[in-house]
Scaffold this active site. Structure first.
Site, short mmCIF file in Angstrom:
data_model
loop_
_atom_site.label_atom_id
_atom_site.label_comp_id
_atom_site.label_asym_id
_atom_site.label_seq_id
_atom_site.Cartn_x
_atom_site.Cartn_y
_atom_site.Cartn_z
N TYR A 124 10.92 3.31 7.22
CA TYR A 124 9.96 4.01 8.01
C TYR A 124 9.97 4.98 8.97
O TYR A 124 9.08 5.34 9.89
CB TYR A 124 8.95 2.74 8.76
CG TYR A 124 8.23 1.70 7.84
CD1 TYR A 124 8.67 0.95 6.99
CD2 TYR A 124 6.68 1.77 7.89
CE1 TYR A 124 8.13 -0.14 6.15
CE2 TYR A 124 6.12 0.73 7.33
CZ TYR A 124 6.76 0.02 6.52
OH TYR A 124 5.96 -0.98 5.57
N LYS A 179 20.30 -6.88 3.11
CA LYS A 179 20.65 -6.74 1.78
C LYS A 179 22.29 -6.10 1.93
O LYS A 179 22.56 -4.77 1.37
CB LYS A 179 19.88 -5.60 1.04
CG LYS A 179 20.07 -5.46 -0.46
CD LYS A 179 19.70 -6.80 -1.20
CE LYS A 179 20.23 -6.62 -2.78
NZ LYS A 179 20.12 -7.68 -3.61
N ASP A 216 16.70 -10.85 -1.52
CA ASP A 216 15.82 -11.43 -2.63
C ASP A 216 16.19 -13.04 -2.69
O ASP A 216 15.10 -13.59 -3.50
CB ASP A 216 16.82 -10.83 -3.96
CG ASP A 216 18.48 -11.01 -3.70
OD1 ASP A 216 18.82 -11.31 -2.79
OD2 ASP A 216 18.89 -10.52 -4.93
N ASP A 240 7.99 -6.20 6.26
CA ASP A 240 6.44 -6.05 5.39
C ASP A 240 6.34 -6.79 4.49
O ASP A 240 5.33 -7.34 4.39
CB ASP A 240 6.39 -4.36 5.44
CG ASP A 240 5.30 -4.11 4.61
OD1 ASP A 240 4.06 -4.42 5.17
OD2 ASP A 240 5.13 -3.53 3.70
N ASP A 244 3.87 -10.39 4.05
CA ASP A 244 2.85 -10.55 3.07
C ASP A 244 2.80 -11.91 2.31
O ASP A 244 1.75 -12.54 2.07
CB ASP A 244 2.37 -9.40 2.31
CG ASP A 244 1.37 -8.43 2.84
OD1 ASP A 244 1.35 -8.21 4.22
OD2 ASP A 244 0.54 -8.02 1.99
C1 IPM Z 1 1.15 -3.65 8.02
C2 IPM Z 1 0.79 -2.45 6.92
C3 IPM Z 1 1.32 -1.24 7.46
C4 IPM Z 1 3.00 -1.33 7.12
C5 IPM Z 1 0.81 -0.25 6.56
C6 IPM Z 1 -0.93 0.00 6.67
C7 IPM Z 1 1.45 1.42 7.09
O1 IPM Z 1 1.18 -2.92 5.72
O2 IPM Z 1 1.10 -3.48 8.96
O3 IPM Z 1 2.05 -4.62 7.40
O4 IPM Z 1 3.35 -1.02 6.07
O5 IPM Z 1 3.47 -1.59 8.21
MN MN Z 2 2.09 -4.67 5.21
#
Ligand code: IPM
Ligand code: MN
Length: 339
Positions: A124, A179, A216, A240, A244
């Site tokens: 990032y 990694k 992984d 990130d 999720d």
């Molecule tokens: C998160 C989101 C953000 C990220 C996006 C919207 C830029 O996916 O907060 O996890 O990638 O960090």
């Molecule tokens: Mn995200």
């Protein structure tokens, strides 16, 4: 008196933020609220996704609750993601994403983990470019490069933040996810810095075990054995993606809170997006925003009782009114269920 900058943003942010704010005000009656703008609508109005006045208000308050923002699906000159701007400008270097089993909504019980994601560098860093040969056209790009930056400073401070969280919340096991087999210089540095923090703090980290997993392998464990995890510390993109996946175990994105947390201020943010498909209908789930607000209470205002009260109320509503729907109806039920 704690102060909060509220930034509804776009889409369902305009619904879940007022809902979560109402719960916060019920749990913390002397809270002072100041509203600010950010996001796509804000960009269309002012030509900037995060105005300086919004940054100033967050700095003054020390805490913000951010809803969600839309981003254009095509590249728009001058537009920069609001949340990425906030993370960079306010140096919100830690992204705290707790995931636990909630009654009725979680696929299984017994999960309780906190992902501590480095929030300012890695992939990032914004260092992405195309490499152009002599006489090459932009539409015939052969090579595009993104630099993945890992620094000692950022790795040490995320390690320190993980340690502090573990001490405060009495957590026992840290898993460093990296990694380093393929990226020995960058992820080797990250891993070594985090280990250094826990070794140097031998006294305060007594009773804490530190292990490490390749990302992984961690992904497989996240799917097959999520109970394995207590606290995870990892680099930006791995955090990130893993967060999720982890959110699935907590009942999905409707229940996933996060806290972007720097030294001077913090921005709480439900992990979900602005969901334009359901925006304006009053049906967005406010729980993730409510739980994000609870993270502010615990971590930034040092009001653990208020945070616990909000989380208990969410659990009560999920337990006793599992079929209740509607943003404001859910928020009202949470307020009524506050201990
Ligand atoms: C998160 C989101 C953000 C990220 C996006 C919207 C830029 O996916 O907060 O996890 O990638 O960090
Ligand atoms: Mn995200």
């Amino acid at each position: 008196m704690p102060q909060l900058c509220v930034i509804p943003g776009d889409g369902i942010g305009l619904e879940v933020v007022p809902a979560a704010t109402a719960v916060l005000q019920a749990a913390i009656p002397n809270l002072e609220i100041i509203e600010a703008e950010a996001g796509w609508t804000c960009f269309q109005k002012h030509g900037v996704s995060v105005p300086d006045s919004t940054l100033a208000t967050i700095r003054t308050c020390g805490a913000a609750l951010f809803g969600a923002v839309s981003s254009p699906s095509r590249k728009v000159a001058g537009y920069r993601s609001a949340i990425l701007t906030l993370r960079q400008e306010l140096d919100l270097y830690a992204n705290i994403r707790p995931v636990k089993s909630w009654p009725h909504v979680s696929p299984r019980p017994g999960i309780d983990m906190i992902i501590v994601r480095e929030n300012t560098e890695g992939l990032y860093s914004g260092r992405e470019r195309v490499e152009m040969g002599e006489g090459m056209q932009i539409d015939s790009v052969e090579t595009a490069v993104a630099e993945r930056v890992i620094t000692r400073r950022a790795s040490l401070r995320i390690g320190m933040r993980a340690l502090n969280i573990m001490q405060t919340l009495n957590r026992q096991k840290l898993t460093i996810v990296h990694k380093a087999n393929v990226l020995p210089l960058t992820d080797g540095l990250f891993r070594d810095c985090v280990r250094e923090i826990f070794t140097d703090a031998a006294q305060s980290s007594a009773g804490v075990t530190v292990d490490e997993l390749l990302v992984d392998v961690a992904a497989l464990k996240m799917v097959a054995e999520p109970e394995y995890f207590d606290v995870i510390v990892t680099t930006n993109l791995f955090g990130d993606i893993l967060s999720d996946a982890a959110a699935y175990w907590g009942g999905g994105l409707g229940l996933a809170p996060s806290l972007n947390w720097g030294e001077a201020c913090a921005v709480a943010e439900p992990v979900h997006g602005s969901a334009p498909d359901i925006a304006g209908q009053g049906i967005a789930n406010p729980m993730a925003a409510i739980l994000s607000a609870a993270l502010l209470a615990r971590s930034v205002w040092d009001l653990p009782e208020a945070a616990e009260a909000m989380e208990t109320a969410v659990a009560r509503v999920l337990t006793h009114q599992p079929h209740l729907r509607g943003t404001m109806a859910l928020a009202t039920a949470v307020i009524a269920a506050l201990p």
